[in-house]
Write a protein that holds these residues in place. Structure first.
Motif, PDB file in Angstrom:
ATOM      1  N   LYS A 120       0.816  -1.223   0.000  1.00  0.00           N
ATOM      2  CA  LYS A 120       0.000   0.000   0.000  1.00  0.00           C
ATOM      3  C   LYS A 120       0.848   1.271   0.000  1.00  0.00           C
ATOM      4  O   LYS A 120       0.320   2.364  -0.193  1.00  0.00           O
ATOM      5  N   LYS A 121       2.147   1.117   0.196  1.00  0.00           N
ATOM      6  CA  LYS A 121       3.035   2.293   0.215  1.00  0.00           C
ATOM      7  C   LYS A 121       3.482   2.709  -1.185  1.00  0.00           C
ATOM      8  O   LYS A 121       4.090   3.764  -1.354  1.00  0.00           O
ATOM      9  N   LYS A 123       2.716   3.311  -5.474  1.00  0.00           N
ATOM     10  CA  LYS A 123       1.667   3.795  -6.365  1.00  0.00           C
ATOM     11  C   LYS A 123       1.632   2.953  -7.643  1.00  0.00           C
ATOM     12  O   LYS A 123       2.677   2.631  -8.210  1.00  0.00           O
ATOM     13  N   THR A 133      -8.627  -1.042 -12.303  1.00  0.00           N
ATOM     14  CA  THR A 133      -8.452   0.154 -11.473  1.00  0.00           C
ATOM     15  C   THR A 133      -9.333   0.076 -10.239  1.00  0.00           C
ATOM     16  O   THR A 133      -8.887   0.321  -9.114  1.00  0.00           O
ATOM     17  N   GLU A 137      -8.143  -0.217  -6.238  1.00  0.00           N
ATOM     18  CA  GLU A 137      -8.577   0.803  -5.272  1.00  0.00           C
ATOM     19  C   GLU A 137      -9.449   0.200  -4.179  1.00  0.00           C
ATOM     20  O   GLU A 137      -9.331   0.581  -3.006  1.00  0.00           O
ATOM     21  N   THR A 142      -3.097   2.444  -3.889  1.00  0.00           N
ATOM     22  CA  THR A 142      -3.104   3.781  -4.471  1.00  0.00           C
ATOM     23  C   THR A 142      -2.896   3.692  -5.976  1.00  0.00           C
ATOM     24  O   THR A 142      -1.938   3.072  -6.441  1.00  0.00           O
ATOM     25  N   VAL A 143      -3.804   4.312  -6.739  1.00  0.00           N
ATOM     26  CA  VAL A 143      -3.760   4.218  -8.195  1.00  0.00           C
ATOM     27  C   VAL A 143      -3.672   5.606  -8.817  1.00  0.00           C
ATOM     28  O   VAL A 143      -4.442   6.497  -8.477  1.00  0.00           O
ATOM     29  N   VAL A 144      -2.702   5.767  -9.718  1.00  0.00           N
ATOM     30  CA  VAL A 144      -2.574   6.977 -10.530  1.00  0.00           C
ATOM     31  C   VAL A 144      -3.170   6.646 -11.888  1.00  0.00           C
ATOM     32  O   VAL A 144      -2.769   5.673 -12.536  1.00  0.00           O
ATOM     33  N   ARG A 160       6.080   8.983 -12.034  1.00  0.00           N
ATOM     34  CA  ARG A 160       4.765   9.421 -11.549  1.00  0.00           C
ATOM     35  C   ARG A 160       4.098   8.345 -10.694  1.00  0.00           C
ATOM     36  O   ARG A 160       3.239   8.639  -9.873  1.00  0.00           O
ATOM     37  N   PHE A 161       4.451   7.108 -10.931  1.00  0.00           N
ATOM     38  CA  PHE A 161       4.022   5.996 -10.086  1.00  0.00           C
ATOM     39  C   PHE A 161       5.121   4.944 -10.124  1.00  0.00           C
ATOM     40  O   PHE A 161       6.106   5.076 -10.862  1.00  0.00           O
ATOM     41  N   ASP A 162       4.960   3.884  -9.291  1.00  0.00           N
ATOM     42  CA  ASP A 162       6.040   2.906  -9.103  1.00  0.00           C
ATOM     43  C   ASP A 162       5.903   1.652  -9.954  1.00  0.00           C
ATOM     44  O   ASP A 162       6.911   1.021 -10.288  1.00  0.00           O
TER      45      ASP A 162
END
Length: 275
Positions: A120-121, A123, A133, A137, A142-144, A160-162
Protein backbone atom coordinates in the motif's frame (compact mmCIF):
# COMPACT_ATOMS: atom_id res chain seq x y z
CA UNK A 1 -25.87 -42.75 -51.32
CA UNK A 2 -26.21 -39.13 -52.38
CA UNK A 3 -29.41 -38.90 -50.38
CA UNK A 4 -27.59 -40.10 -47.28
CA UNK A 5 -24.84 -37.53 -47.71
CA UNK A 6 -27.38 -34.78 -48.21
CA UNK A 7 -29.32 -35.74 -45.10
CA UNK A 8 -26.15 -35.81 -43.05
CA UNK A 9 -25.08 -32.39 -44.31
CA UNK A 10 -28.45 -30.91 -43.41
CA UNK A 11 -28.13 -32.19 -39.85
CA UNK A 12 -25.05 -30.05 -39.10
CA UNK A 13 -25.50 -26.58 -37.62
CA UNK A 14 -23.44 -23.71 -38.96
CA UNK A 15 -22.20 -21.30 -36.29
CA UNK A 16 -20.33 -18.07 -36.94
CA UNK A 17 -17.63 -17.11 -34.43
CA UNK A 18 -15.62 -13.93 -34.00
CA UNK A 19 -12.39 -14.01 -36.04
CA UNK A 20 -9.08 -15.06 -34.49
CA UNK A 21 -6.22 -12.54 -34.49
CA UNK A 22 -4.20 -13.30 -31.34
CA UNK A 23 -2.72 -16.32 -29.56
CA UNK A 24 -5.59 -16.20 -27.06
CA UNK A 25 -8.09 -16.12 -29.95
CA UNK A 26 -6.50 -19.20 -31.53
CA UNK A 27 -6.52 -21.03 -28.20
CA UNK A 28 -10.19 -20.12 -27.67
CA UNK A 29 -11.16 -21.44 -31.11
CA UNK A 30 -9.32 -24.70 -30.49
CA UNK A 31 -11.02 -25.21 -27.12
CA UNK A 32 -14.41 -24.42 -28.64
CA UNK A 33 -13.87 -27.00 -31.38
CA UNK A 34 -12.75 -29.65 -28.89
CA UNK A 35 -15.81 -28.96 -26.76
CA UNK A 36 -18.31 -29.13 -29.61
CA UNK A 37 -16.70 -32.30 -31.02
CA UNK A 38 -18.26 -34.03 -28.00
CA UNK A 39 -21.80 -32.84 -28.75
CA UNK A 40 -24.45 -35.04 -30.34
CA UNK A 41 -25.19 -32.19 -32.75
CA UNK A 42 -22.69 -31.71 -35.57
CA UNK A 43 -21.46 -28.14 -35.82
CA UNK A 44 -19.81 -26.39 -38.74
CA UNK A 45 -17.68 -23.61 -37.26
CA UNK A 46 -16.80 -20.63 -39.47
CA UNK A 47 -15.10 -17.35 -38.61
CA UNK A 48 -16.95 -14.11 -39.29
CA UNK A 49 -15.90 -12.85 -42.70
CA UNK A 50 -16.21 -9.14 -41.91
CA UNK A 51 -12.79 -7.61 -42.42
CA UNK A 52 -10.66 -6.14 -39.66
CA UNK A 53 -10.55 -6.42 -35.89
CA UNK A 54 -13.49 -4.72 -34.17
CA UNK A 55 -14.06 -3.41 -30.67
CA UNK A 56 -15.41 -5.65 -27.94
CA UNK A 57 -18.55 -3.49 -27.88
CA UNK A 58 -19.15 -4.20 -31.55
CA UNK A 59 -18.72 -7.95 -31.07
CA UNK A 60 -21.27 -7.81 -28.24
CA UNK A 61 -23.70 -5.96 -30.54
CA UNK A 62 -23.14 -8.55 -33.29
CA UNK A 63 -23.75 -11.38 -30.82
CA UNK A 64 -26.95 -9.82 -29.48
CA UNK A 65 -28.21 -9.24 -33.02
CA UNK A 66 -27.39 -12.81 -34.08
CA UNK A 67 -24.86 -11.73 -36.71
CA UNK A 68 -22.38 -14.00 -34.93
CA UNK A 69 -23.04 -16.94 -32.60
CA UNK A 70 -19.93 -17.01 -30.39
CA UNK A 71 -17.41 -14.54 -28.98
CA UNK A 72 -14.93 -14.68 -26.10
CA UNK A 73 -13.76 -12.00 -23.68
CA UNK A 74 -12.71 -11.21 -20.14
CA UNK A 75 -15.96 -11.07 -18.24
CA UNK A 76 -17.62 -8.59 -15.93
CA UNK A 77 -21.15 -7.90 -14.76
CA UNK A 78 -21.86 -5.41 -17.58
CA UNK A 79 -21.01 -7.93 -20.32
CA UNK A 80 -22.93 -10.73 -18.61
CA UNK A 81 -25.99 -8.47 -18.42
CA UNK A 82 -25.96 -8.21 -22.23
CA UNK A 83 -24.95 -11.66 -23.48
CA UNK A 84 -24.98 -15.06 -21.75
CA UNK A 85 -21.62 -16.59 -20.78
CA UNK A 86 -20.61 -20.21 -20.58
CA UNK A 87 -19.24 -20.02 -17.04
CA UNK A 88 -16.14 -22.15 -17.54
CA UNK A 89 -13.09 -19.82 -17.39
CA UNK A 90 -11.20 -20.64 -20.59
CA UNK A 91 -7.89 -19.33 -19.25
CA UNK A 92 -8.40 -20.71 -15.72
CA UNK A 93 -8.20 -17.15 -14.35
CA UNK A 94 -4.74 -16.50 -15.83
CA UNK A 95 -5.74 -12.93 -16.78
CA UNK A 96 -6.18 -12.14 -13.09
CA UNK A 97 -2.50 -12.86 -12.42
CA UNK A 98 -0.68 -9.51 -12.60
CA UNK A 99 3.04 -8.81 -12.59
CA UNK A 100 4.58 -5.36 -12.79
CA UNK A 101 6.38 -3.18 -15.23
CA UNK A 102 8.72 -0.95 -13.18
CA UNK A 103 11.58 1.49 -13.72
CA UNK A 104 14.72 -0.55 -14.26
CA UNK A 105 16.45 1.05 -11.23
CA UNK A 106 13.67 0.37 -8.72
CA UNK A 107 13.75 -3.42 -8.13
CA UNK A 108 15.17 -2.79 -4.62
CA UNK A 109 11.91 -1.07 -3.69
CA UNK A 110 9.96 -4.25 -4.48
CA UNK A 111 12.49 -6.55 -2.81
CA UNK A 112 11.43 -4.91 0.47
CA UNK A 113 7.71 -5.64 0.00
CA UNK A 114 6.45 -8.57 2.07
CA UNK A 115 3.01 -7.55 3.36
CA UNK A 116 -0.12 -5.90 2.01
CA UNK A 117 0.74 -2.85 4.13
CA UNK A 118 4.09 -2.68 2.33
CA UNK A 119 2.26 -2.89 -1.00
CA UNK A 120 0.00 0.00 0.00
CA UNK A 121 3.03 2.29 0.22
CA UNK A 122 3.65 2.22 -3.53
CA UNK A 123 1.67 3.79 -6.36
CA UNK A 124 0.21 1.85 -9.30
CA UNK A 125 -0.57 3.19 -12.75
CA UNK A 126 -3.76 2.19 -14.58
CA UNK A 127 -6.20 3.34 -17.25
CA UNK A 128 -8.96 5.46 -15.76
CA UNK A 129 -11.80 3.27 -17.06
CA UNK A 130 -10.20 -0.17 -16.63
CA UNK A 131 -11.92 -2.75 -14.43
CA UNK A 132 -8.55 -3.43 -12.77
CA UNK A 133 -8.45 0.15 -11.47
CA UNK A 134 -11.53 -0.41 -9.34
CA UNK A 135 -10.15 -3.74 -8.11
CA UNK A 136 -6.87 -2.18 -6.94
CA UNK A 137 -8.58 0.80 -5.27
CA UNK A 138 -11.19 -1.34 -3.53
CA UNK A 139 -8.34 -3.31 -1.94
CA UNK A 140 -6.80 -0.14 -0.52
CA UNK A 141 -4.04 0.35 -3.10
CA UNK A 142 -3.10 3.78 -4.47
CA UNK A 143 -3.76 4.22 -8.20
CA UNK A 144 -2.57 6.98 -10.53
CA UNK A 145 -4.92 7.12 -13.54
CA UNK A 146 -4.76 8.34 -17.11
CA UNK A 147 -7.08 8.06 -20.10
CA UNK A 148 -4.44 6.90 -22.58
CA UNK A 149 -2.68 3.54 -22.41
CA UNK A 150 0.53 4.89 -24.02
CA UNK A 151 0.82 7.60 -21.35
CA UNK A 152 1.34 4.95 -18.68
CA UNK A 153 4.76 3.96 -20.02
CA UNK A 154 6.03 7.56 -20.03
CA UNK A 155 4.54 8.21 -16.58
CA UNK A 156 6.24 5.11 -15.18
CA UNK A 157 9.58 6.11 -16.69
CA UNK A 158 9.15 9.61 -15.26
CA UNK A 159 8.43 8.40 -11.72
CA UNK A 160 4.77 9.42 -11.55
CA UNK A 161 4.02 6.00 -10.09
CA UNK A 162 6.04 2.91 -9.10
CA UNK A 163 4.45 -0.04 -10.91
CA UNK A 164 2.23 -0.76 -13.90
CA UNK A 165 0.42 -4.10 -13.25
CA UNK A 166 0.06 -6.19 -16.40
CA UNK A 167 -1.49 -9.55 -17.22
CA UNK A 168 1.31 -12.12 -17.16
CA UNK A 169 1.22 -12.41 -20.96
CA UNK A 170 1.52 -8.66 -21.59
CA UNK A 171 4.78 -7.07 -20.33
CA UNK A 172 7.18 -9.14 -22.44
CA UNK A 173 6.15 -7.30 -25.58
CA UNK A 174 5.73 -3.97 -23.79
CA UNK A 175 8.94 -3.54 -21.80
CA UNK A 176 10.88 -2.31 -24.85
CA UNK A 177 7.87 -0.97 -26.73
CA UNK A 178 8.91 2.68 -26.54
CA UNK A 179 12.59 3.32 -27.34
CA UNK A 180 14.46 5.37 -24.76
CA UNK A 181 12.35 4.41 -21.75
CA UNK A 182 14.16 2.61 -18.93
CA UNK A 183 11.65 -0.04 -17.97
CA UNK A 184 11.96 -3.58 -16.61
CA UNK A 185 9.77 -6.45 -15.45
CA UNK A 186 9.62 -6.79 -11.65
CA UNK A 187 11.05 -10.14 -10.50
CA UNK A 188 9.31 -11.41 -7.38
CA UNK A 189 5.74 -10.18 -6.76
CA UNK A 190 2.33 -10.94 -8.25
CA UNK A 191 -1.24 -9.81 -7.66
CA UNK A 192 -3.96 -12.43 -8.11
CA UNK A 193 -7.69 -11.82 -8.35
CA UNK A 194 -10.55 -13.68 -9.99
CA UNK A 195 -10.97 -12.53 -13.60
CA UNK A 196 -12.82 -15.08 -15.73
CA UNK A 197 -12.40 -15.21 -19.50
CA UNK A 198 -15.49 -16.80 -21.01
CA UNK A 199 -17.08 -17.87 -24.24
CA UNK A 200 -20.31 -15.94 -24.81
CA UNK A 201 -23.16 -17.25 -26.96
CA UNK A 202 -25.96 -15.48 -28.83
CA UNK A 203 -28.95 -15.08 -26.46
CA UNK A 204 -31.28 -16.95 -28.84
CA UNK A 205 -29.12 -20.09 -28.92
CA UNK A 206 -29.30 -21.73 -25.48
CA UNK A 207 -28.78 -25.22 -26.94
CA UNK A 208 -25.37 -24.17 -28.27
CA UNK A 209 -24.43 -22.79 -24.84
CA UNK A 210 -25.47 -26.09 -23.22
CA UNK A 211 -23.41 -28.11 -25.71
CA UNK A 212 -20.31 -25.98 -25.12
CA UNK A 213 -20.66 -26.17 -21.34
CA UNK A 214 -21.26 -29.91 -21.42
CA UNK A 215 -18.19 -30.41 -23.63
CA UNK A 216 -15.99 -28.32 -21.36
CA UNK A 217 -17.14 -30.18 -18.27
CA UNK A 218 -16.34 -33.50 -19.97
CA UNK A 219 -12.89 -32.15 -20.92
CA UNK A 220 -12.29 -31.06 -17.32
CA UNK A 221 -13.37 -34.46 -15.99
CA UNK A 222 -11.02 -36.46 -18.23
CA UNK A 223 -8.06 -34.04 -17.99
CA UNK A 224 -8.21 -32.79 -21.58
CA UNK A 225 -8.95 -29.20 -20.55
CA UNK A 226 -5.88 -28.86 -18.31
CA UNK A 227 -3.70 -30.67 -20.83
CA UNK A 228 -4.68 -28.26 -23.62
CA UNK A 229 -4.31 -25.21 -21.37
CA UNK A 230 -0.89 -26.09 -19.96
CA UNK A 231 0.50 -27.23 -23.31
CA UNK A 232 -0.71 -24.32 -25.41
CA UNK A 233 2.59 -22.82 -26.67
CA UNK A 234 1.74 -19.20 -25.83
CA UNK A 235 0.39 -20.03 -22.35
CA UNK A 236 3.28 -22.39 -21.58
CA UNK A 237 5.79 -19.72 -22.59
CA UNK A 238 4.12 -17.08 -20.41
CA UNK A 239 4.00 -19.32 -17.33
CA UNK A 240 7.72 -20.08 -17.72
CA UNK A 241 8.76 -16.49 -18.47
CA UNK A 242 6.79 -15.07 -15.54
CA UNK A 243 8.14 -17.70 -13.11
CA UNK A 244 4.67 -17.81 -11.53
CA UNK A 245 5.36 -20.58 -9.01
CA UNK A 246 8.25 -18.69 -7.40
CA UNK A 247 6.56 -15.31 -6.93
CA UNK A 248 5.17 -13.91 -3.70
CA UNK A 249 1.43 -13.64 -4.23
CA UNK A 250 -0.99 -11.03 -2.91
CA UNK A 251 -4.60 -12.19 -3.30
CA UNK A 252 -7.09 -9.37 -3.91
CA UNK A 253 -10.90 -9.34 -3.95
CA UNK A 254 -12.69 -8.44 -7.17
CA UNK A 255 -15.83 -6.49 -6.15
CA UNK A 256 -17.16 -6.51 -9.74
CA UNK A 257 -17.20 -10.31 -9.93
CA UNK A 258 -20.73 -11.45 -10.82
CA UNK A 259 -22.27 -13.55 -8.07
CA UNK A 260 -22.76 -16.45 -10.52
CA UNK A 261 -18.98 -16.83 -11.03
CA UNK A 262 -18.09 -20.45 -10.16
CA UNK A 263 -15.53 -19.59 -7.47
CA UNK A 264 -16.47 -22.75 -5.54
CA UNK A 265 -15.10 -25.03 -8.29
CA UNK A 266 -11.34 -25.08 -7.67
CA UNK A 267 -10.75 -27.32 -10.69
CA UNK A 268 -11.71 -24.39 -12.95
CA UNK A 269 -8.98 -22.06 -11.69
CA UNK A 270 -5.20 -22.04 -12.05
CA UNK A 271 -3.37 -23.02 -8.86
CA UNK A 272 0.25 -21.91 -9.23
CA UNK A 273 1.24 -24.32 -6.45
CA UNK A 274 0.41 -27.19 -8.80
CA UNK A 275 2.51 -25.99 -11.71
Amino acid sequence: MALGVGANAQSSKRIVIMPAFTDIDNYSVRMLKLSLARASTKYEIVEDSASGQRTQGRYIEDLRAGRIDVMWAASDASIEAQVPPVRIPLLKGLLGHRIFLIHKNSQHKFDAINTLDDLKKIKFGQGATWADTNILESNGLTVVKTQKYENLFHMLDGGRFDAFPRGVQEPWGEVNKIPGLELAIEKRLMLVYKMPFYIFVAPDNPSLARDIESGFNAMIADGTFDHEFLNDPSIKKVIELADLKNRKVFYLDNPALPKETPVNRPELWLDINNL
